[in-house]
Design an enzyme around this catalytic site. Sequence first.
Site, PDB file in Angstrom:
ATOM      1  N   GLY A  16      28.266  44.735  65.854  1.00 11.47           N
ATOM      2  CA  GLY A  16      28.064  43.948  67.064  1.00 11.47           C
ATOM      3  C   GLY A  16      27.297  42.660  66.873  1.00 11.47           C
ATOM      4  O   GLY A  16      26.763  42.105  67.834  1.00 11.47           O
ATOM      5  N   GLN A  43      33.871  40.640  64.363  1.00 12.77           N
ATOM      6  CA  GLN A  43      34.973  41.196  65.142  1.00 12.77           C
ATOM      7  C   GLN A  43      36.334  40.760  64.637  1.00 12.77           C
ATOM      8  O   GLN A  43      37.250  41.577  64.489  1.00 12.77           O
ATOM      9  CB  GLN A  43      34.827  40.828  66.615  1.00 12.77           C
ATOM     10  CG  GLN A  43      35.937  41.430  67.481  1.00 12.77           C
ATOM     11  CD  GLN A  43      35.816  41.059  68.936  1.00 12.77           C
ATOM     12  OE1 GLN A  43      34.830  40.475  69.355  1.00 12.77           O
ATOM     13  NE2 GLN A  43      36.816  41.398  69.726  1.00 12.77           N
ATOM     14  N   VAL A  68      36.724  47.201  67.109  1.00 12.91           N
ATOM     15  CA  VAL A  68      36.545  48.639  67.343  1.00 12.91           C
ATOM     16  C   VAL A  68      37.770  49.280  67.981  1.00 12.91           C
ATOM     17  O   VAL A  68      37.865  50.514  68.049  1.00 12.91           O
ATOM     18  CB  VAL A  68      35.290  48.924  68.202  1.00 12.91           C
ATOM     19  CG1 VAL A  68      34.030  48.522  67.455  1.00 12.91           C
ATOM     20  CG2 VAL A  68      35.378  48.234  69.563  1.00 12.91           C
ATOM     21  N   TYR A 158      26.358  43.274  88.352  1.00 13.95           N
ATOM     22  CA  TYR A 158      26.610  43.899  87.047  1.00 13.95           C
ATOM     23  C   TYR A 158      27.942  44.647  87.082  1.00 13.95           C
ATOM     24  O   TYR A 158      28.583  44.850  86.059  1.00 13.95           O
ATOM     25  CB  TYR A 158      25.464  44.842  86.682  1.00 13.95           C
ATOM     26  CG  TYR A 158      25.457  45.273  85.238  1.00 13.95           C
ATOM     27  CD1 TYR A 158      25.435  44.341  84.204  1.00 13.95           C
ATOM     28  CD2 TYR A 158      25.478  46.622  84.902  1.00 13.95           C
ATOM     29  CE1 TYR A 158      25.431  44.738  82.881  1.00 13.95           C
ATOM     30  CE2 TYR A 158      25.459  47.033  83.580  1.00 13.95           C
ATOM     31  CZ  TYR A 158      25.433  46.084  82.569  1.00 13.95           C
ATOM     32  OH  TYR A 158      25.432  46.481  81.269  1.00 13.95           O
ATOM     33  N   LYS A 165      28.191  51.796  81.320  1.00 15.82           N
ATOM     34  CA  LYS A 165      26.936  52.078  80.615  1.00 15.82           C
ATOM     35  C   LYS A 165      26.378  53.449  81.000  1.00 15.82           C
ATOM     36  O   LYS A 165      25.715  54.107  80.184  1.00 15.82           O
ATOM     37  CB  LYS A 165      25.904  50.987  80.914  1.00 15.82           C
ATOM     38  CG  LYS A 165      26.222  49.641  80.289  1.00 15.82           C
ATOM     39  CD  LYS A 165      26.162  49.681  78.762  1.00 15.82           C
ATOM     40  CE  LYS A 165      26.242  48.276  78.174  1.00 15.82           C
ATOM     41  NZ  LYS A 165      26.172  48.276  76.695  1.00 15.82           N
ATOM     42  N   THR A 196      21.563  36.128  75.766  1.00 15.66           N
ATOM     43  CA  THR A 196      22.577  36.080  74.721  1.00 15.66           C
ATOM     44  C   THR A 196      23.821  35.391  75.260  1.00 15.66           C
ATOM     45  O   THR A 196      24.039  35.306  76.476  1.00 15.66           O
ATOM     46  CB  THR A 196      22.960  37.484  74.236  1.00 15.66           C
ATOM     47  OG1 THR A 196      23.580  38.201  75.313  1.00 15.66           O
ATOM     48  CG2 THR A 196      21.738  38.255  73.763  1.00 15.66           C
ATOM     49  N   ALA A 198      26.867  36.480  75.054  1.00 12.32           N
ATOM     50  CA  ALA A 198      27.734  37.458  75.707  1.00 12.32           C
ATOM     51  C   ALA A 198      27.270  37.746  77.129  1.00 12.32           C
ATOM     52  O   ALA A 198      28.068  37.806  78.060  1.00 12.32           O
ATOM     53  CB  ALA A 198      27.767  38.747  74.888  1.00 12.32           C
TER      54      ALA A 198
END
Length: 257
Positions: A16, A43, A68, A158, A165, A196, A198
Amino acid sequence: MPVNGPLHGKRGLVIGIANDRSIGWGCAQALRDAGAELAATWQDERARPHVAPLLEGLPVTIAQPLDVRAPAQMQALFDAIATRWGSLDFLVHSVAFAPRQDLHGRVVDSSADGFALAMDVSCHSFIRLAKLAEPLMPHGGSLVTMSYLGAEDVVDRYGLMGPVKAALESSVRYLAAELGPAGIRVNAISPGPVDTRAASGLAGFEALLAQAEQRAPMRRLVGIDEVGALCAFLVGEGARSITGDTHYLDAGFHLLS
């Protein structure tokens, strides 16, 4: 690599690392500073120019591409680890994704495909990695993943990642119970909002950062170096009896929810 570092002699995999602002990079730096030997991934070819120079400067022993969602790439990575090292002491998973349309909308409006993709990349990939890591940890080991407060509480905007999560944190508990007899510990870190690249894709992210800084008891945000320090502790001997937990690292913000 520090000869007397607390993780000297340990070997681990970090998944990651996206750039020098990513949580994965903060973890890789802290683990390496503590003396661990590392394997790490990027990635795809688009990400390689941002990640490969970081890995060369650290440096890492094994560096390979890993999407992934690609079983062959994941298997090739663990085959390389088995060939080079023969075993693995820890694995750090810092991967999450949701399609922008689903991420920015209401959960009730999320598409089945978008929800499934977010769950696959952000949650089930950790389970797949754990399955491949298990046979390389015959004497025990440690698995760490990254969560967020939105798994437990409703965090404005979110959205879809909240349920995803939550599933990840539940998976941590089940994996901890299943792998515990083999001496493999499983934990999640739940940082406060970290600036970040992301995370900046979340709608209203700047407001989220400001709110966390203003309301957290310590009146500050956390950095990737602090996440890395906690990660290094969790994979070390000092945490040898800690498993199945979500560890908040948010300057106390979660106390106010």
